[in-house]
Motif scaffolding. Structure first.
Motif, PDB file in Angstrom:
ATOM      1  N   TYR A  35      14.522  72.533  24.770  1.00 40.53           N
ATOM      2  CA  TYR A  35      13.903  72.210  26.057  1.00 40.53           C
ATOM      3  C   TYR A  35      13.986  70.706  26.294  1.00 40.53           C
ATOM      4  O   TYR A  35      13.936  69.920  25.350  1.00 40.53           O
ATOM      5  N   GLN A  37      11.887  67.756  28.302  1.00 37.44           N
ATOM      6  CA  GLN A  37      10.615  67.476  28.972  1.00 37.44           C
ATOM      7  C   GLN A  37      10.633  66.053  29.504  1.00 37.44           C
ATOM      8  O   GLN A  37      10.512  65.086  28.737  1.00 37.44           O
ATOM      9  N   GLN A  41       6.051  66.078  33.157  1.00 34.34           N
ATOM     10  CA  GLN A  41       6.482  67.392  33.623  1.00 34.34           C
ATOM     11  C   GLN A  41       6.430  68.419  32.499  1.00 34.34           C
ATOM     12  O   GLN A  41       6.264  68.070  31.322  1.00 34.34           O
ATOM     13  N   GLY A  42       6.574  69.673  32.870  1.00 37.30           N
ATOM     14  CA  GLY A  42       6.638  70.728  31.872  1.00 37.30           C
ATOM     15  C   GLY A  42       8.032  70.816  31.265  1.00 37.30           C
ATOM     16  O   GLY A  42       9.008  70.361  31.856  1.00 37.30           O
ATOM     17  N   PRO A  43       8.140  71.389  30.075  1.00 27.94           N
ATOM     18  CA  PRO A  43       9.459  71.560  29.451  1.00 27.94           C
ATOM     19  C   PRO A  43      10.374  72.440  30.309  1.00 27.94           C
ATOM     20  O   PRO A  43       9.925  73.423  30.891  1.00 27.94           O
ATOM     21  N   LEU A  88      11.911  63.706  26.537  1.00 30.07           N
ATOM     22  CA  LEU A  88      11.555  64.248  25.221  1.00 30.07           C
ATOM     23  C   LEU A  88      12.301  65.571  25.063  1.00 30.07           C
ATOM     24  O   LEU A  88      12.187  66.460  25.912  1.00 30.07           O
ATOM     25  N   LEU A  90      12.716  68.919  23.041  1.00 27.54           N
ATOM     26  CA  LEU A  90      11.912  69.776  22.182  1.00 27.54           C
ATOM     27  C   LEU A  90      12.727  70.940  21.668  1.00 27.54           C
ATOM     28  O   LEU A  90      13.508  71.547  22.396  1.00 27.54           O
TER      29      LEU A  90
END
Lengths: 114, 111
Positions: A35, A37, A41-43, A88, A90
């Protein structure tokens, strides 16, 4: 019981370069998802690997590619880096036989593009 | 197009209060609805999850309410504590499908 581990924790690159991020899944898990991110914000789902093959892909360009190894660990590769790739990244692992796939996340790799 | 809409963007409650976070979805193929908690510098941690055949689920101080007909679900944090201050994400996925996340809610619990 080791959780999901990611390396490196931080990385700084310049535009046009390429980068490889690494992920080791939680013990006993066989499926890895990646993911992105962005800050605040959301992933966003990039892709998922199972049995060393890409099983699903989100809305990301071909510059984003991945690999899964026989030990279930995985790499995310990003080519021709853009400023907008700063985020980021993930990694999440899960067990393929669990249809609801509870996904366990690592702490991510913070990628900064200059 | 965001498939899971989350609100509010942020909220502040006093210790002992009950923060409530709401999410709505459109895709009727969604079959799994988890909530994640994320602290700064950390990855999301799975808190609690629900399937559409259940209207409510409790785990410790966290409760999910699910309204299948309205395509909405919410998280309640009972007896909130300052340590609950974090960003909370709802998510949804179809069976075997990819997780779609909401935009997140920053919760601050004051002492």
């Amino acid at each position: 019981d080791a959780g999901v581990t990611q390396s490196p924790t931080h990385l700084i690159k310049t535009r046009g370069q390429q980068v490889t991020l690494r992920c080791s899944p939680k013990s006993g898990h066989d499926t890895v998802s990646w993911y992105q991110q962005a800050l605040g914000q959301g992933p966003q789902f990039i892709f998922q690997y199972y049995e060393e093959e890409e099983r699903q892909r989100g809305n990301f360009p071909d510059r984003f590619s991945g690999h899964q190894f026989p030990n279930y660990s995985s790499e995310l590769n990003v080519n021709a880096l853009l400023l907008g790739d700063s985020a980021l990244y993930l990694c999440a692992s899960s067990l393929a036989r669990d249809a609801n796939q509870p996904q366990h996340f690592g702490d991510g790799t913070r990628l900064s593009i200059l | 197009q965001q498939q899971v809409k989350q609100s509010p963007q942020s909220l502040i409650v006093q210790k002992g209060g009950i923060p409530i976070i709401n999410c709505a979805y459109e895709n009727t193929a969604f079959d799994y609805f988890p909530w994640y908690q994320q602290f700064p510098g950390k990855g999301p941690a799975l808190l609690i999850a629900i399937r559409p055949d259940v209207s409510e689920k409790k785990e410790g101080r966290f409760t999910i309410s699910f309204n299948k007909s309205a395509k909405q679900f919410s998280l309640h944090i009972m007896d909130s504590q300052p340590g609950d201050s974090a960003t909370y994400f709802c998510a949804a996925s179809p069976v075997w499908g990819k997780l779609q996340f909401g935009a997140g809610t920053q919760v601050v619990v004051t002492p």
